[in-house]
Design a protein around this motif. Structure first.
Motif, PDB file in Angstrom:
ATOM      1  N   LEU A 150       0.827  -1.205   0.000  1.00  0.00           N
ATOM      2  CA  LEU A 150       0.000   0.000   0.000  1.00  0.00           C
ATOM      3  C   LEU A 150       0.860   1.253   0.000  1.00  0.00           C
ATOM      4  N   SER A 151       1.928   1.250   0.780  1.00  0.00           N
ATOM      5  CA  SER A 151       2.800   2.428   0.856  1.00  0.00           C
ATOM      6  C   SER A 151       3.468   2.708  -0.485  1.00  0.00           C
ATOM      7  N   ASN A 152       3.670   1.685  -1.306  1.00  0.00           N
ATOM      8  CA  ASN A 152       4.309   1.862  -2.621  1.00  0.00           C
ATOM      9  C   ASN A 152       3.305   2.095  -3.737  1.00  0.00           C
ATOM     10  N   SER A 153       2.027   2.071  -3.410  1.00  0.00           N
ATOM     11  CA  SER A 153       0.989   2.115  -4.439  1.00  0.00           C
ATOM     12  C   SER A 153       0.718   3.531  -4.927  1.00  0.00           C
ATOM     13  N   SER A 154       0.085   3.597  -6.100  1.00  0.00           N
ATOM     14  CA  SER A 154      -0.340   4.888  -6.654  1.00  0.00           C
ATOM     15  C   SER A 154      -1.714   4.773  -7.303  1.00  0.00           C
ATOM     16  N   ASN A 155      -2.445   3.711  -6.979  1.00  0.00           N
ATOM     17  CA  ASN A 155      -3.739   3.485  -7.628  1.00  0.00           C
ATOM     18  C   ASN A 155      -4.929   3.675  -6.696  1.00  0.00           C
ATOM     19  N   LEU A 156      -4.677   4.221  -5.490  1.00  0.00           N
ATOM     20  CA  LEU A 156      -5.764   4.434  -4.526  1.00  0.00           C
ATOM     21  C   LEU A 156      -5.812   5.905  -4.118  1.00  0.00           C
ATOM     22  N   LEU A 157      -5.875   6.760  -5.095  1.00  0.00           N
ATOM     23  CA  LEU A 157      -5.799   8.206  -4.846  1.00  0.00           C
ATOM     24  C   LEU A 157      -7.053   8.758  -4.184  1.00  0.00           C
ATOM     25  N   ASN A 158      -8.160   8.000  -4.210  1.00  0.00           N
ATOM     26  CA  ASN A 158      -9.417   8.480  -3.629  1.00  0.00           C
ATOM     27  C   ASN A 158      -9.658   7.935  -2.225  1.00  0.00           C
ATOM     28  N   LEU A 159      -8.703   7.201  -1.683  1.00  0.00           N
ATOM     29  CA  LEU A 159      -8.891   6.546  -0.395  1.00  0.00           C
ATOM     30  C   LEU A 159      -9.048   7.567   0.726  1.00  0.00           C
ATOM     31  N   LYS A 160     -10.136   7.406   1.511  1.00  0.00           N
ATOM     32  CA  LYS A 160     -10.432   8.312   2.621  1.00  0.00           C
ATOM     33  C   LYS A 160     -10.316   7.638   3.980  1.00  0.00           C
TER      34      LYS A 160
END
Length: 280
Positions: free
Chosen positions: A193-203
């Motif tokens: 998760l820390s390396n990800s860039s596909n969850l930009l809308n995560l709240k």
């Protein structure tokens, strides 16, 4: 759509109600639904195993106990457009202490749930006898990523297993609320998760490490503090008022305070004491 759903429920009931095996309200499968505008939230209750996803449910042999789950998946494959919410739940039942939810039937179809906003699979309660997991024979093997790839507008995801790294390789996701129990294996979820860039809308994130029911797991089976630190230093929590819940980990008070100083977000730490049987 209501008629199709009621017909499906009747087929499931009739299949699982015979002279030999009477319908059992605690264990036998069923569906329920709510109409939301022109769309539907559908809830399945039952067990989630599928011995052979290549056999259509209506071709299963008589008295197959997984007919309800298989028939429901076949129904979804044929009627995906009107589903806004899918929830899977069931009794505390399984094999060898594991309650598998096997979605190979959906994964190996061409279905796409264009309007699906919420997908939830029953989490494991601390008092359950069976560990709820996504996968086949206790192995996740990328099943979550394959499922989510069929849900392009998903906003809320709640699962009893951590996805593997392929989940973070999917194109940009619209998920805003993510609830994950690690199940048997965290699969480096926090680091991925820390390396990800596909969850930009995560709240919001609600993450539970592997359940230590009886206090017999080793430290190596939990995510290390440095991985949590890396997550807090990442850009994952870029949305203002981000809220994170961390459960069942081996982080101490000093480390929690350090995390809070890295990123000023709402951090809730939840710890459950290991269970024990009372001996007579």
């Amino acid at each position: 759509m209501e008629k199709k759903l009621l017909d499906l429920q009747n087929k499931i009931y009739n299949y699982h109600n015979s002279k030999e095996y009477k319908y059992d309200i605690e264990y036998s499968p069923r569906i329920s639904f709510s109409k939301i505008g022109d769309l539907y939230e559908v809830i399945f209750y039952g067990q989630g195993y599928d011995d052979d996803h290549t056999v259509h449910s209506y071709n299963l042999e008589p008295e197959e106990f997984n007919f309800g789950f298989c028939a429901f998946q076949d129904f979804l494959i044929d009627n995906p457009k009107q589903i806004i919410s899918l929830i899977f739940n069931g009794p505390d039942a399984g094999a060898n202490g594991t309650r598998d939810w096997n979605f190979n039937r959906i994964i190996n179809s061409n279905v796409v749930f264009d309007n699906l906003k919420k997908f939830k699979v029953a989490l494991t309660d601390v008092g359950d006898h069976n560990q709820s997991v996504i996968g086949e024979y206790g192995e996740e093997n990328g099943m979550i990523a394959k499922l989510v790839s069929k849900m392009p507008n998903l906003e809320e995801l709640e699962l009893p297993s951590a996805p593997d790294e392929s989940f973070f390789e999917l194109p940009e996701l619209k998920i805003q609320h993510l609830i994950i129990q690690a199940g048997y294996d965290h699969q480096n979820f926090i680091e991925n998760l820390s390396n990800s860039s596909n969850l930009l809308n995560l709240k919001t994130l609600d993450y539970t490490e592997p359940f230590d029911h009886f206090g017999d797991l080793e430290n190596e089976e939990f995510t290390s503090f440095d991985k949590f630190q890396k997550l807090f230093e990442s850009n994952v929590f870029s949305i203002e008022n981000f809220h994170i819940k961390l459960r069942e980990n081996r982080i101490n008070e000093e480390q929690l305070e350090k995390l809070q100083k890295i990123k000023k977000i709402q951090l809730l730490h939840i710890k459950t004491e290991p269970a024990k049987y009372v001996r007579i």
